[in-house]
Design a protein around this motif. Structure first.
Motif, PDB file in Angstrom:
ATOM      1  N   GLN A   1       0.833  -1.207   0.000  1.00 34.21           N
ATOM      2  CA  GLN A   1       0.000   0.000   0.000  1.00 34.21           C
ATOM      3  C   GLN A   1       0.867   1.257   0.000  1.00 34.21           C
ATOM      4  OE1 GLN A   1      -2.333  -0.945   3.484  1.00 34.21           O
ATOM      5  NE2 GLN A   1      -4.120  -1.435   2.220  1.00 34.21           N
ATOM      6  N   ALA A   2       1.925   1.248   0.799  1.00 34.49           N
ATOM      7  CA  ALA A   2       2.825   2.407   0.854  1.00 34.49           C
ATOM      8  C   ALA A   2       3.457   2.652  -0.514  1.00 34.49           C
ATOM      9  CB  ALA A   2       3.909   2.183   1.910  1.00 34.49           C
TER      10      ALA A   2
ATOM     11  N   GLN B   1       8.853   7.093  -8.852  1.00 39.45           N
ATOM     12  CA  GLN B   1       9.441   6.586  -7.610  1.00 39.45           C
ATOM     13  C   GLN B   1       9.020   5.151  -7.352  1.00 39.45           C
ATOM     14  OE1 GLN B   1       8.617   9.299  -4.392  1.00 39.45           O
ATOM     15  NE2 GLN B   1       9.645  11.008  -5.418  1.00 39.45           N
ATOM     16  N   ARG B   2       7.782   4.828  -7.679  1.00 43.62           N
ATOM     17  CA  ARG B   2       7.282   3.463  -7.499  1.00 43.62           C
ATOM     18  C   ARG B   2       8.081   2.490  -8.369  1.00 43.62           C
ATOM     19  NH1 ARG B   2       1.982   4.342  -8.362  1.00 43.62           N
ATOM     20  NH2 ARG B   2       1.891   3.482 -10.439  1.00 43.62           N
ATOM     21  N   ILE B   3       8.329   2.878  -9.599  1.00 36.88           N
ATOM     22  CA  ILE B   3       9.095   2.027 -10.517  1.00 36.88           C
ATOM     23  C   ILE B   3      10.514   1.828  -9.989  1.00 36.88           C
ATOM     24  CG2 ILE B   3      10.126   1.952 -12.828  1.00 36.88           C
ATOM     25  CD1 ILE B   3       7.544   3.500 -13.750  1.00 36.88           C
TER      26      ILE B   3
ATOM     27  N   TYR C   1      14.992   6.926  -5.448  1.00 34.16           N
ATOM     28  CA  TYR C   1      14.908   5.828  -4.491  1.00 34.16           C
ATOM     29  C   TYR C   1      14.921   6.359  -3.059  1.00 34.16           C
ATOM     30  CZ  TYR C   1      15.784   1.432  -2.103  1.00 34.16           C
ATOM     31  OH  TYR C   1      15.676   0.347  -1.263  1.00 34.16           O
ATOM     32  N   HIS C   2      15.801   7.297  -2.792  1.00 32.52           N
ATOM     33  CA  HIS C   2      15.906   7.888  -1.461  1.00 32.52           C
ATOM     34  C   HIS C   2      14.576   8.549  -1.066  1.00 32.52           C
ATOM     35  CE1 HIS C   2      17.690   9.839   2.016  1.00 32.52           C
ATOM     36  NE2 HIS C   2      17.196  10.987   1.594  1.00 32.52           N
TER      37      HIS C   2
ATOM     38  N   LYS D   1       9.284   8.449   1.872  1.00 28.81           N
ATOM     39  CA  LYS D   1       7.811   8.482   1.818  1.00 28.81           C
ATOM     40  C   LYS D   1       7.207   7.199   2.387  1.00 28.81           C
ATOM     41  CE  LYS D   1       7.521  11.747  -1.982  1.00 28.81           C
ATOM     42  NZ  LYS D   1       7.202  11.955  -3.392  1.00 28.81           N
ATOM     43  N   ILE D   2       7.852   6.083   2.137  1.00 29.68           N
ATOM     44  CA  ILE D   2       7.359   4.809   2.683  1.00 29.68           C
ATOM     45  C   ILE D   2       7.505   4.806   4.201  1.00 29.68           C
ATOM     46  CG2 ILE D   2       7.864   2.321   2.801  1.00 29.68           C
ATOM     47  CD1 ILE D   2       8.466   2.519  -0.245  1.00 29.68           C
ATOM     48  N   GLU D   3       8.638   5.297   4.691  1.00 31.85           N
ATOM     49  CA  GLU D   3       8.815   5.412   6.145  1.00 31.85           C
ATOM     50  C   GLU D   3       7.738   6.294   6.750  1.00 31.85           C
ATOM     51  OE1 GLU D   3      12.833   6.915   6.446  1.00 31.85           O
ATOM     52  OE2 GLU D   3      13.717   4.902   6.306  1.00 31.85           O
ATOM     53  N   GLN D   4       7.452   7.389   6.074  1.00 29.24           N
ATOM     54  CA  GLN D   4       6.417   8.326   6.578  1.00 29.24           C
ATOM     55  C   GLN D   4       5.037   7.654   6.545  1.00 29.24           C
ATOM     56  OE1 GLN D   4       6.396  12.092   4.552  1.00 29.24           O
ATOM     57  NE2 GLN D   4       5.456  13.082   6.309  1.00 29.24           N
TER      58      GLN D   4
END
Length: 186
Positions: free
Chosen positions: A130-131, A139-141, A171-172, A177-180
């Motif tokens: 989901q993240a 960024q997803r790619i 990537y960074h 964003k995933i961490e958030q």
């Protein structure tokens, strides 16, 4: 930048370019690359049926244009590029067909992941998917290629036509964003 083509790729490419061995060689291409290409596509489009259709389209395009493949890149790079283009075209058509903005499509992807009957996994894996779905497309790619496919930035650069520095930055940002997302959805 010259790319080192593995010997097994060179042999396979030679067989693909020989009319007497091309069918068997292409069957080997399908055996070798079906699973990694399927998962690359699947992580972008979410649904199993769509991923299967796009995988077939990828191999059809590869078969149609195999004589144009000059062997200057790895075979996997060329196939990933075709699969990525097929996936992005599909997502764009779906966005237009459903009359969705990019943000609305990302929200729909997040919701679709929860209802996907073909994916099992724990809550953490679901939350990660989901993240990832909330990330902007580029960024997803990049995240999928680096995290799941463990692809080197140089190969990603060949596939995406983007500099290594830009890919590292994407990537960074994706990781942040995933961490958030995890912090906000505990």
């Amino acid at each position: 930048m010259t790319v080192e083509i593995p010997k097994e790729d060179k042999d396979l490419i030679a067989r693909l370019q020989d009319s007497s061995t091309c069918r068997d060689a292409f069957a080997e291409v399908i055996r070798r690359y079906s699973e990694p290409l399927y998962w690359q596509i699947r992580r972008l489009v979410v649904y199993h049926e769509d991923a299967n259709d796009l995988l077939q389209n990828t191999f059809l395009k590869a078969w149609m244009y195999i004589e144009n493949f000059r062997g200057e890149a790895k075979l996997s790079t060329w196939l990933y590029k075709i699969a990525l283009n097929e996936s992005l075209s599909f997502l764009e058509k779906e966005r237009k067909r459903q009359n969705l903005s990019i943000d609305e499509q990302e929200n729909a992807l997040v919701n679709n992941i929860q209802s996907d009957e073909y994916i099992d996994g724990d809550d953490l894996a679901l939350k990660l998917r989901q993240a990832i779905a909330t990330l902007p497309e580029k960024q997803r790619i990049v995240f999928n290629m680096k995290y799941y496919d463990e692809m080197k930035y140089e190969q990603m650069s060949e596939i995406l036509g983007t500099s290594v520095g830009a890919l590292k930055a994407s990537y960074h940002l994706a990781v942040k964003k995933i961490e958030q997302f995890f912090e906000n959805n505990d």
